[in-house]
Design an enzyme around this catalytic site. Structure first.
Site, PDB file in Angstrom:
ATOM      1  N   GLU A 304       0.810  -1.224   0.000  1.00 53.69           N
ATOM      2  CA  GLU A 304       0.000   0.000   0.000  1.00 53.69           C
ATOM      3  C   GLU A 304       0.842   1.273   0.000  1.00 53.69           C
ATOM      4  O   GLU A 304       0.359   2.356  -0.309  1.00 53.69           O
ATOM      5  CB  GLU A 304      -0.984   0.005   1.178  1.00 53.69           C
ATOM      6  CG  GLU A 304      -0.370   0.275   2.553  1.00 53.69           C
ATOM      7  CD  GLU A 304       0.389  -0.913   3.077  1.00 53.69           C
ATOM      8  OE1 GLU A 304       1.302  -0.718   3.888  1.00 53.69           O
ATOM      9  OE2 GLU A 304       0.081  -2.039   2.668  1.00 53.69           O
ATOM     10  N   ASP A 346      17.276  16.371 -33.212  1.00 53.32           N
ATOM     11  CA  ASP A 346      17.455  17.260 -34.355  1.00 53.32           C
ATOM     12  C   ASP A 346      18.831  17.896 -34.207  1.00 53.32           C
ATOM     13  O   ASP A 346      19.438  17.848 -33.141  1.00 53.32           O
ATOM     14  CB  ASP A 346      16.348  18.317 -34.360  1.00 53.32           C
ATOM     15  CG  ASP A 346      16.299  19.089 -35.660  1.00 53.32           C
ATOM     16  OD1 ASP A 346      16.963  18.677 -36.617  1.00 53.32           O
ATOM     17  OD2 ASP A 346      15.592  20.113 -35.711  1.00 53.32           O
ATOM     18  N   ASP A 613      12.493  20.956 -31.410  1.00 52.81           N
ATOM     19  CA  ASP A 613      11.722  22.148 -31.046  1.00 52.81           C
ATOM     20  C   ASP A 613      10.929  22.749 -32.193  1.00 52.81           C
ATOM     21  O   ASP A 613      10.322  23.803 -32.044  1.00 52.81           O
ATOM     22  CB  ASP A 613      12.649  23.221 -30.465  1.00 52.81           C
ATOM     23  CG  ASP A 613      13.721  23.669 -31.455  1.00 52.81           C
ATOM     24  OD1 ASP A 613      13.764  23.129 -32.579  1.00 52.81           O
ATOM     25  OD2 ASP A 613      14.511  24.566 -31.105  1.00 52.81           O
ATOM     26  N   ASN A 681       6.435 -13.685   4.336  1.00 55.69           N
ATOM     27  CA  ASN A 681       5.441 -13.615   5.414  1.00 55.69           C
ATOM     28  C   ASN A 681       4.259 -14.546   5.174  1.00 55.69           C
ATOM     29  O   ASN A 681       3.675 -15.103   6.110  1.00 55.69           O
ATOM     30  CB  ASN A 681       4.946 -12.178   5.575  1.00 55.69           C
ATOM     31  CG  ASN A 681       5.983 -11.295   6.247  1.00 55.69           C
ATOM     32  OD1 ASN A 681       6.888 -11.800   6.916  1.00 55.69           O
ATOM     33  ND2 ASN A 681       5.863  -9.993   6.062  1.00 55.69           N
ATOM     34  N   ASN A 706       2.837  -3.486   9.951  1.00 53.75           N
ATOM     35  CA  ASN A 706       2.833  -2.977   8.577  1.00 53.75           C
ATOM     36  C   ASN A 706       3.016  -1.464   8.548  1.00 53.75           C
ATOM     37  O   ASN A 706       3.772  -0.915   7.739  1.00 53.75           O
ATOM     38  CB  ASN A 706       1.509  -3.360   7.904  1.00 53.75           C
ATOM     39  CG  ASN A 706       1.609  -3.356   6.400  1.00 53.75           C
ATOM     40  OD1 ASN A 706       2.485  -3.969   5.830  1.00 53.75           O
ATOM     41  ND2 ASN A 706       0.697  -2.646   5.758  1.00 53.75           N
ATOM     42  N   ASP A 710       6.089   0.699   7.017  1.00 51.04           N
ATOM     43  CA  ASP A 710       5.850   1.801   6.083  1.00 51.04           C
ATOM     44  C   ASP A 710       6.614   3.056   6.501  1.00 51.04           C
ATOM     45  O   ASP A 710       7.238   3.727   5.679  1.00 51.04           O
ATOM     46  CB  ASP A 710       4.348   2.118   5.995  1.00 51.04           C
ATOM     47  CG  ASP A 710       3.573   1.044   5.236  1.00 51.04           C
ATOM     48  OD1 ASP A 710       4.227   0.210   4.583  1.00 51.04           O
ATOM     49  OD2 ASP A 710       2.337   1.042   5.321  1.00 51.04           O
TER      50      ASP A 710
END
Length: 871
Positions: A304, A346, A613, A681, A706, A710
């Site tokens: 997450e 270019d 460009d 795990n 968890n 994090d």
């Protein structure tokens, strides 16, 4: 956008298509001279800026909702509700502590995620403001340049080659005005726009006197009056429906594939864990507990933090590059920058100084002749299309030669704008004696094709093969010396009243003009630096082969094999796929040929960048994986590019590549860590569920663990990356991550099981009465081992000795380790139903971590022996 709004827009466009110009001006309270400044300000205050506001709004409130409503928090909320019911509402002895702790976790998780997303959003907004696109508008009858957002209905816009239409327009003046409507229709063929369209047609996209927002000018010039802006344009009405057609880039494909891999594994394993715990465990609420445990495991094993890590890493790289005057419009482009292994560019302004100087003006015999300069000056001064550097060089040199006064002797009647098929442009002038003259400037070969005569000192003769060869000899001589050569021709009679390209025939060839655009001093070192980082540079130019070869030799690009646009169409795609692997110079290319080369390189599995460009660069910019332009580029090039250089400096490309590879490296660290850790795990929880009479950890333990992991990773976007990792292009490799997961995952499970054995047999935590101690022991080891592994995964070297982490990563991981020890060895752990672990567990913990770290070093050594990618 709702259907009735689309109908309103279509009816509005139909009205302006059929209305007379007088009625258009009356309806919009405007005129041929445009709005007054006062009127424009009043309209802007009422109708708002010319900005398309998407239905998918991103603001602090929506970002806060996204931070709160996510799988991690939803499970926490479910557990909070269950805890409220069991520990408070229906409990004889009410205990609020666990419920309050869970709510606090939700708040902390949401705040951290929200702060990170806000930082990324603010940084992206700041970068966007550094790029300002403007349009030429008539206000009070005077042509001025204003930001696109300030355009209002009734404004009269001047349009020329390279411009993008910022609103829906009714054309009020036009000359050979062609638009590309590919952004709306997908059709690549340009459409000519005129002032009046009296056809009775219902398909408004075929209205020839309406220019649509989002389309771009291919050639010609025009004036148009704005009839709809912002969300009232047709482009706004279909923006949501065409947005989904954009293909994912390699970065998006890679992260999507890896996320799917992790989710598939989770969906397979979690039901097994649920069934095992429901069938093996005892107690009245075993199925409810098993369900909560399984759901918690699913969330705990989901990466997450990936969106936060991605956003933070990309934003950090973009901000760093902005300080080097490189603006990343699309944040994911920075990672693709690091993936790039071929840069197509270019020549003009990128490899050269972009300071073109007129050096030669020669008659067909190669003698200097001021008449050639004078005709070139008239052509460049009176043309109203996009005045490029060549026109400016001609004008500047002629002014130095005191020619400015001759302009007053001529009046422009018309012009035939430049396009990439004819490769020339013409102006039709009338002098004070009413004598008409057509003056054409363009590519030497193209001008020779339409010239039947030549002029030497006022004597006009027929061009013979000998004279043609003489002219080409002069051209080749200076071209091979590095001068860009153009031809000048003219015609004094037989000009039709309705001027068109058919008038560009039977011309009198006057002579040649030659320009010097010297290479940049930094170009050679920049090309060499890119080569050292595994990037091959290919030049795709519309210039002649001789000039391009000269420049390439200066900057160190090998051109033993070169291909011109005249020959490229003779090759099939399969033949050209082989040649693009050997050829570093393609000259005299038109836009579609440039795009074809880029496409074939991509089909050869290269990640291709393109830098340009001009108008002719828009197709290859759109095709490329990494599109790079400059702030002074034409509108269509800037709009197409996802990276904008505020200065034309190739050296910053190397810095961009390095930053892109750092971004890729830090994201890969997180993904490999998450994949291997989560997979390990899974097995640990499955084995523990089979053999233990109680849950190895409660749902609240898994979620807190968890969350702590994090927090320990918040410094990952700012981590150092080893120099040797930055030397070669990096590509997404799902197989590499899968292999890493299948090897390191089981290794982590082995040490989890070893920890279980020590807690079960060594400490005797074998009953429900001692389950809180067992859970605490594994909580401590599981959390700290996952933090320690960050530092072993982040480098293929020996951590802390051969490769040091960034200060932010060191602080974030060390802080969490200290917090875990406080939770496990003090009363703090009781807040989440953990017992206080005895101090004797500390040396055992250290021993397990040392063994775990040693095993990872051994696996690194095996990886190195087998030439496998660690990251």
């Amino acid at each position: 956008m709702k259907k009735d709004q689309q109908t309103t827009i279509k009816n509005n466009l139909s009205f302006y298509k059929n209305a007379s110009l007088d009625l258009v001006y009356e309806k919009l309270n405007s005129s041929e001279a445009g709005l007054s400044t006062t009127s424009a300000k009043e309209i802007l205050a009422i109708k708002g800026p010319n900005i398309i506001k998407s239905k998918k709004k991103s603001n602090p409130f929506t970002r806060l909702l996204a931070a709160i409503i996510n799988p991690f928090n939803i499970i926490l909320m479910v557990i909070a509700v269950v805890t409220l019911l069991t520990d408070v509402i229906f409990a004889s002895k009410k205990d609020y502590f666990t419920f309050i702790t869970i709510v606090a976790l939700i708040l902390v998780s949401s705040i951290i995620s929200f702060i990170q997303s806000e930082k990324s959003a603010l940084q992206a907004a700041k970068l966007a403001k550094m790029i300002v696109n403007c349009a030429d508008v008539l206000r009070d009858g005077v042509l001025i340049s204003i930001p696109l957002s300030q355009i209002v209905e009734g404004d009269v816009l001047k349009l020329s080659s390279g411009d993008m239409l910022p609103a829906d327009l009714r054309i009020i003046k036009a000359k050979d005005f062609f638009l590309s409507q590919a952004s709306l229709t997908g059709e690549s063929t340009p459409v000519e726009k005129v002032v009046f369209d009296e056809r009775d047609i219902t398909n408004f996209l075929d209205f020839n006197n309406i220019g649509f927002s989002g389309t771009n000018v291919i050639s010609g010039s025009a004036y148009g009056i704005v009839v709809a802006s912002g969300n009232n344009t047709f482009y706004a009405s279909i923006m949501d429906s065409i947005a989904h057609k954009k293909a994912k880039n390699s970065f998006e494909k890679g992260t999507s594939a890896i996320s799917k891999l992790l989710m598939i594994i989770t969906f397979i394993m979690v039901p097994i864990i649920f069934l095992v715990n429901g069938l093996i465990k005892t107690g009245d609420n075993r199925w409810l507990n098993a369900f909560l445990f399984a759901i918690t495991v699913a969330v705990g094993l989901t990466p997450e933090m990936l969106p936060v890590i991605l956003a933070s890493t990309l934003a950090k790289g973009a901000v760093k590059l902005s300080k080097k005057k490189v603006i990343i419009k699309n944040l994911s482009a920075i990672q693709t920058f690091g993936e790039m292994d071929i840069l197509c560019t270019d020549k003009t302004g990128t490899l050269t100084q972009d300071k073109i100087i007129l050096e030669k003006y020669l008659n067909p015999l190669g003698e200097e002749d001021m008449r050639i300069l004078r005709h070139a000056y008239l052509n460049s001064s009176f043309q109203t299309g996009l005045k490029n550097l060549i026109d400016i060089a001609v004008i500047n040199h002629a002014v130095k030669e005191n020619m400015a006064s001759i302009l007053s002797k001529y009046t422009k009647i018309d012009e035939l704008p430049f396009d990439f098929e004819r490769r020339r442009m013409s102006v039709i002038l009338e002098d004070n004696n009413h004598k008409k003259q057509l003056i054409t400037k363009g590519a030497v070969e193209e001008i020779l094709k339409i010239s039947d005569f030549y002029d030497i000192n006022g004597q006009v003769e027929v061009i013979t093969p000998e004279v043609r060869n003489q002219i080409l000899g002069v051209y080749n001589k200076y071209n091979n010396e590095g001068l860009r050569m153009l031809a000048i021709a003219q015609k004094n009679d037989q000009i039709t009243k309705q001027f068109n390209i058919n008038d560009e025939s039977k011309l009198v060839f006057l002579g040649l003009i030659g320009f010097l655009d010297p290479p940049k001093p930094s170009a050679a070192s920049a090309i060499a630096a890119l080569k050292q980082h595994g990037i091959r540079t290919i030049v795709l130019t519309g210039d002649s082969e001789g000039v391009a070869k000269k420049v390439c030799s200066y900057v160190g690009i090998e051109t033993t094999i070169s291909i011109t646009g005249e020959n490229i169409d003779n090759y099939s795609d399969e033949e050209l796929k082989g040649l693009v692997e050997k050829c570093n110079l393609f000259s005299k290319l038109n836009p579609s040929q440039k795009q074809r080369v880029v496409r074939l390189l991509q089909e050869n599995k290269h990640t291709v960048g393109y830098m340009g460009d001009g108008i002719n660069d828009a197709p290859p910019l759109h095709q490329a994986d990494v599109s790079i332009s400059v702030d002074t580029a034409v509108d269509i090039a800037k709009a197409t590019a996802n990276i904008i250089l505020l200065e034309k400096d190739l050296m910053v490309l190397e810095e961009g590549v390095i930053e892109g590879r750092k971004t890729f490296g830090n994201i890969t660290k997180y993904l490999k860590m998450a994949a291997s850790g989560n997979f390990g795990n899974m097995f640990s929880l499955l084995i523990a569920s089979i053999f233990l009479p109680f849950l190895p950890m409660l749902p609240i333990h898994i979620l807190v663990q968890n969350l702590l992991n994090d927090f320990s990773q918040l410094g990952m976007p700012f981590d150092n990356v080893d120099n040797d990792y930055l030397q070669n292009p990096k590509k997404w490799d799902v197989k590499s991550i899968l292999r890493f997961m299948l090897i390191l995952g089981p290794v982590s499970s082995i040490f989890d099981i070893l920890c279980f054995i020590i807690l079960w047999f060594g400490f005797g935590y074998q009953s429900l009465a001692t389950q809180a101690l067992f859970q605490c022991g594994w909580f401590i080891f599981g959390t700290i081992s996952q933090i320690v592994i960050i530092h072993f995964i982040r480098t293929k070297k020996i951590p802390f000795i051969q490769s040091k982490p960034s200060l932010s990563l060191a602080i974030s991981s060390l802080s969490v380790v200290v917090l875990v020890l406080l939770i496990g060895f003090t009363i703090i752990g009781s807040a989440i139903d953990l017992a206080i672990m005895p101090v004797i567990f500390i040396p055992i913990l250290i021993g397990l971590l040392i063994l775990y770290s040693g095993s990872i070093l051994l696996i690194k050594w095996i990886y190195k022996k087998k030439n496998l990618n660690w990251l």
